[in-house]
Design a protein around this motif. Structure first.
Motif, PDB file in Angstrom:
ATOM      1  N   ASP A  23       9.686  11.223  -6.424  1.00  0.00           N
ATOM      2  CA  ASP A  23       8.803  10.957  -5.295  1.00  0.00           C
ATOM      3  C   ASP A  23       7.648  10.072  -5.742  1.00  0.00           C
ATOM      4  O   ASP A  23       6.554  10.559  -6.034  1.00  0.00           O
ATOM      5  N   GLN A  25       5.422   6.402  -4.994  1.00  0.00           N
ATOM      6  CA  GLN A  25       5.093   5.289  -4.116  1.00  0.00           C
ATOM      7  C   GLN A  25       4.584   4.156  -4.989  1.00  0.00           C
ATOM      8  O   GLN A  25       3.624   4.337  -5.755  1.00  0.00           O
ATOM      9  N   ASP A  59       0.047   7.475  -0.101  1.00  0.00           N
ATOM     10  CA  ASP A  59       0.478   8.865   0.083  1.00  0.00           C
ATOM     11  C   ASP A  59      -0.107   9.767  -1.006  1.00  0.00           C
ATOM     12  O   ASP A  59       0.275   9.673  -2.172  1.00  0.00           O
ATOM     13  N   ARG A  60      -1.009  10.641  -0.618  1.00  0.00           N
ATOM     14  CA  ARG A  60      -1.640  11.567  -1.569  1.00  0.00           C
ATOM     15  C   ARG A  60      -0.651  12.598  -2.124  1.00  0.00           C
ATOM     16  O   ARG A  60      -0.930  13.257  -3.115  1.00  0.00           O
ATOM     17  N   ASN A  61       0.495  12.754  -1.467  1.00  0.00           N
ATOM     18  CA  ASN A  61       1.479  13.756  -1.892  1.00  0.00           C
ATOM     19  C   ASN A  61       2.501  13.218  -2.885  1.00  0.00           C
ATOM     20  O   ASN A  61       3.391  13.949  -3.311  1.00  0.00           O
ATOM     21  N   LYS A  62       2.389  11.955  -3.224  1.00  0.00           N
ATOM     22  CA  LYS A  62       3.325  11.338  -4.171  1.00  0.00           C
ATOM     23  C   LYS A  62       2.569  10.816  -5.382  1.00  0.00           C
ATOM     24  O   LYS A  62       1.359  10.580  -5.320  1.00  0.00           O
ATOM     25  N   GLU A  63       3.310  10.596  -6.461  1.00  0.00           N
ATOM     26  CA  GLU A  63       2.743   9.847  -7.578  1.00  0.00           C
ATOM     27  C   GLU A  63       2.659   8.398  -7.118  1.00  0.00           C
ATOM     28  O   GLU A  63       3.616   7.854  -6.578  1.00  0.00           O
ATOM     29  N   ASN A  88      -3.213  11.444  -8.583  1.00  0.00           N
ATOM     30  CA  ASN A  88      -1.894  11.212  -9.171  1.00  0.00           C
ATOM     31  C   ASN A  88      -1.572   9.722  -9.085  1.00  0.00           C
ATOM     32  O   ASN A  88      -0.642   9.303  -8.407  1.00  0.00           O
TER      33      ASN A  88
END
Length: 101
Positions: A23, A25, A59-63, A88
């Protein structure tokens, strides 16, 4: 000017992540004409100068792996994102010049 301290990801590490469908970006912070000349497939183009105005696209939820030509602008983008609460985030070591070499 303070020294940039952005963690880096190597070409090999990034290729392994992409191969494994991790995951990740990829954000290309070069200008549009540079991007058109060549880029990493699937990268999101957000030039460094307008990055502060397009943070919602990161996207804060991805590296997040930041890419530029040689690593300078991506390190600046990394610092900017980290100052705004993105943790991240890494810069591609050697930039697109190393990726295409």
């Amino acid at each position: 000017m303070r020294e940039m301290s952005c963690p880096q990801v190597t070409i090999r590490e990034l290729k392994q992540k992409l191969f494994a469908y991790d995951d990740v970006q990829i954000v290309d912070v070069r200008e549009i004409d540079e991007y058109r000349e060549g880029h990493i497939e699937g990268a999101t183009l957000i030039p460094l100068g307008i990055l502060p105005y397009r943070l919602e696209e990161v996207d804060r939820n991805k590296e997040v792996v930041l890419v530029c030509r040689s690593g300078n602008r991506s390190s600046q983008a990394c610092e900017l994102l980290r100052e705004r609460g993105f943790y991240n985030v890494r810069s591609l070591q050697g930039g697109l010049s190393s990726w295409t070499a």
